[in-house]
Design an enzyme around this catalytic site. Structure first.
Site: not given
Length: 286
Positions: A160, A167
């Site tokens: 993550k 991102e």
């Protein structure tokens, strides 16, 4: 996520340190059982307990774990950290809790508010047998095909962390591109550009769709300052890259951009802020 669980047929006891938020959930979904202290939460959960925590990284995680221990969690119980946590902290906590027989599972959670409500993307680490026995939970919370087990303690949070670094780079690339469009020689309809890019282009994505919707509401994103928040997970990703000798100029620059935006806001920053607000409800720093 609580509402999603209940609608999936899972019994939930909900606790929030702010009582009003728990009461709001009860009004929306009366099937939820409420707890107003950590001790009350422990008493209401059947054993072996499955406890999902989602709090800010660092000290808040250690504090809630200590509260759970002092309130009576016991051998065989499972604690899941669904927040953005530094993976090395997860390894430490898993080792400490294992000494008293508590399984600590790390679950990197992506998908923003929409994913939380309708199906998220889950990146999971910890004891494999425990994770497999919780497949009913991952199936209920994740979008179809949207969860995976990645390895021992910390692996889920590591995946993550890198996801968030990626991102950052994508957010900034979109911001830079739309700033060029906004400053270029033509008086362009930016929402129309995002709409077209959302249909068939090689950059079509949920992020482009979020930006499209934001531009339809506010064609020049005047409601945003361009001060971009966040930064913790990107910092961790950069540290991991250096530790493992990986060159990450895009992630490094996007992290530095966020810091500079606090004193030098730009249209690129407005785009990033609009994206963050759209997928996560994140507010700009003041």
């Amino acid at each position: 996520m609580v509402l999603h669980c209940v609608e999936g047929g899972i019994d939930v006891v909900a606790y929030n340190r702010t009582r009003e938020k728990t009461d709001e959930l009860l009004k929306e979904q009366p099937k939820i059982k409420a707890a107003y202290t950590v001790g009350d939460l422990i008493k209401q959960l059947p054993t072996p307990r499955v406890i999902w925590i989602m709090v800010p990284n660092g000290a808040p995680v250690d504090e809630i774990l200590q509260q759970l221990i002092s309130s009576g969690i016991q051998k065989g119980d499972i604690v899941i950290d669904g927040g953005n946590t530094y993976y090395k902290d997860t390894v430490r906590r898993s080792s400490e809790l294992a000494k008293i027989g508590i399984s600590f599972i790390d679950c990197g959670t992506s998908g923003g508010l929409t994913g939380a409500r309708n199906g998220a993307s889950l990146m999971i680490g910890g004891d494999e047998s425990v994770v497999k026995n919780l497949s009913w939970l991952w199936d209920a919370l994740a979008v179809a095909g949207g969860w995976g087990y990645f390895g021992p303690a910390g692996a889920g949070h590591f995946v993550k962390m890198v996801h968030n670094g990626v991102e950052y780079g994508i957010d900034e690339a979109l911001g830079e591109g739309f700033e060029i469009l906004a400053r270029g020689p033509y008086k362009l309809d930016l929402a129309k550009a995002a709409t077209v890019w959302s249909h068939g282009s090689v950059v079509r994505s949920w992020l482009v769709e979020i930006l499209r919707d934001a531009l339809k509401e506010d064609s020049r994103l005047d409601t945003f300052t361009g001060h971009v928040g966040g930064g913790a997970t990107g910092t961790w990703a950069l540290e991991a890259a250096k530790e493992h000798s990986v060159s990450v100029p895009v992630i490094e620059h996007s992290l530095e951009f966020r810091k500079k935006s606090l004193t030098n806001p730009t249209f690129t920053g407005k785009v990033i802020s609009a994206l963050r607000a759209g997928y996560g409800g994140h507010k700009e720093p003041k």
